[in-house]
Design an enzyme around this catalytic site. Structure first.
Site, PDB file in Angstrom:
ATOM      1  N   ASP A  12      51.699  26.701  70.784  1.00 49.50           N
ATOM      2  CA  ASP A  12      52.510  26.166  71.884  1.00 49.50           C
ATOM      3  C   ASP A  12      53.279  27.288  72.577  1.00 49.50           C
ATOM      4  OD1 ASP A  12      54.353  26.640  69.905  1.00 49.50           O
ATOM      5  OD2 ASP A  12      55.296  24.666  69.977  1.00 49.50           O
ATOM      6  N   SER A  13      53.099  28.531  72.115  1.00 50.39           N
ATOM      7  CA  SER A  13      53.587  29.705  72.857  1.00 50.39           C
ATOM      8  C   SER A  13      52.983  29.728  74.258  1.00 50.39           C
ATOM      9  CB  SER A  13      53.244  30.993  72.107  1.00 50.39           C
ATOM     10  OG  SER A  13      51.872  31.015  71.760  1.00 50.39           O
ATOM     11  N   ASP A  28      48.645  23.834  67.501  1.00 46.71           N
ATOM     12  CA  ASP A  28      50.063  23.532  67.274  1.00 46.71           C
ATOM     13  C   ASP A  28      50.392  22.097  67.640  1.00 46.71           C
ATOM     14  OD1 ASP A  28      51.679  25.476  66.155  1.00 46.71           O
ATOM     15  OD2 ASP A  28      51.945  26.570  68.034  1.00 46.71           O
ATOM     16  N   LYS A  49      49.232  22.696  63.057  1.00 39.24           N
ATOM     17  CA  LYS A  49      50.394  23.462  62.565  1.00 39.24           C
ATOM     18  C   LYS A  49      51.689  22.743  62.967  1.00 39.24           C
ATOM     19  CE  LYS A  49      51.608  27.704  64.273  1.00 39.24           C
ATOM     20  NZ  LYS A  49      52.966  27.487  64.817  1.00 39.24           N
ATOM     21  N   GLU A  57      56.069  22.965  62.620  1.00 39.64           N
ATOM     22  CA  GLU A  57      57.207  23.836  62.335  1.00 39.64           C
ATOM     23  C   GLU A  57      58.277  23.096  61.538  1.00 39.64           C
ATOM     24  OE1 GLU A  57      58.835  25.533  65.897  1.00 39.64           O
ATOM     25  OE2 GLU A  57      56.919  26.377  66.521  1.00 39.64           O
ATOM     26  N   GLU A 107      57.547  33.468  60.128  1.00 42.07           N
ATOM     27  CA  GLU A 107      57.891  34.173  61.372  1.00 42.07           C
ATOM     28  C   GLU A 107      59.276  34.817  61.288  1.00 42.07           C
ATOM     29  OE1 GLU A 107      57.063  32.063  64.989  1.00 42.07           O
ATOM     30  OE2 GLU A 107      58.057  33.566  66.227  1.00 42.07           O
TER      31      GLU A 107
HETATM   32  O1  KIV Z   1      52.841  29.268  69.224  1.00 39.36           O
HETATM   33  C1  KIV Z   1      52.444  30.315  68.655  1.00 39.36           C
HETATM   34  O2  KIV Z   1      51.722  31.143  69.216  1.00 39.36           O
HETATM   35  C2  KIV Z   1      52.873  30.534  67.288  1.00 39.36           C
HETATM   36  C3  KIV Z   1      52.682  31.900  66.698  1.00 39.36           C
HETATM   37  C4  KIV Z   1      53.536  32.888  67.368  1.00 39.36           C
HETATM   38  C5  KIV Z   1      52.827  31.909  65.232  1.00 39.36           C
HETATM   39  O3  KIV Z   1      53.374  29.642  66.656  1.00 39.36           O
END
Ligand code: KIV
Length: 271
Positions: free
Chosen positions: A44-45, A87, A115, A117, A184
């Site tokens: 989600d970056s 994510d 994934k 968090e 992280e």
């Molecule tokens: O969203 C993302 O790219 C991430 C990584 C930086 C681990 O969660």
């Protein structure tokens, strides 16, 4: 080569590190596959590096599905096929029912794993996802979706209490059945301790060189970030001197540096 969770988890006992790149489209997926990188994270970056948002908070499940589909289409074409992690975005897993429904959308879009968090509070949700056949990657330390609670993008786990909490979180998520965990922006020594005391594979970003794998955002490692974090290395500019600078060669240089533990180097670590 088609990378699977089972073969990648085996790497922990073989002491053979693997690489993860966060990417969001079919073209980057093709380049990553040419370099035989093991895992693509549809992170989600993308909210920040693709959409220009100031955090990952505005990213929606529909946007994650769109980018996961793009990566999955690109991934189907190459001789090498990465494992795809997607994510779960902000507030898409606040309760187990939402987590199951939204994870199903990402799996149908082509993800092999999702994934989430957060720490031990996600153990029950993780166990339920796993029970339903959805593999899970956990993510602790600096959790960017909680930036408003954390008060900024800061290194986590510096006090004794925080270190104990993060170790307990990791153990709870390991026991709940997660296959991988992203660590992280935490001190190198804490990442090493978590790696040693858990069975799942640890994937570090700003967590030193003792994790089982590393992850970087594709734009960061290609020098497109205007203010890169301390842990970022530009593999396009500083890759293998013997190779012509190209995006594929930058991914190859990253994979080799992770395998031989020359990345991350001491200048990329937090104490
Ligand atoms: O969203 C993302 O790219 C991430 C990584 C930086 C681990 O969660």
């Amino acid at each position: 080569m088609k990378y699977s969770i089972q073969t990648l988890r085996q790497r922990k006992s073989d002491h053979s590190k693997f690489s993860v790149v966060a990417a969001y489209d079919a073209s980057f997926t093709a380049a990553i596959n040419q370099a035989e990188i093991e895992v693509i994270l549809v992170g989600d970056s993308l909210g920040m590096v693709v959409q220009g948002q100031s955090s990952t908070v505005p990213v929606t499940i529909e946007q994650m599905v769109y980018h996961t589909e793009a990566v999955a289409r690109g991934n189907a074409c190459g001789a090498s096929q990465a494992l795809v992690i997607a994510d779960m975005p902000f507030m898409s897993y606040a309760n187990t029912e939402d987590a199951l429904a939204n994870a199903a959308k990402l799996m149908r879009a082509g993800a092999n794993m999702v994934k989430l968090e957060g720490g031990a509070w996600l153990a029950d949700t993780t166990a339920k996802l796993v029970e339903c056949g959805i593999p899970v990657c956990a993510h602790i330390g600096l959790t960017p979706q909680s930036v408003n609670k954390l008060g900024g993008y800061k290194v986590q786990g510096r006090s004794d209490d925080q270190q104990q909490q993060l170790l307990n979180d990791a153990k709870a998520l390991d026991k709940a059945g997660a296959d991988f965990i992203v660590l992280e922006c935490i001190p190198k020594s804490l990442a090493a301790e978590i790696t040693q005391h858990t069975e799942f594979s640890t994937i570090g970003i700003g967590a030193g060189c003792d994790t089982d794998a590393q992850v970087l955002v594709c734009y960061d490692m290609l020098g497109l970030s205007s203010s890169p974090a301390k842990f970022v290395k530009n593999f396009l500019a500083e890759g293998e001197a013997s190779q012509a600078p190209s995006i594929v060669n930058a991914f190859i240089a990253y994979k080799q540096a992770v395998e031989n533990s020359s990345y991350p180097a001491p200048e990329h670590e937090y104490q």
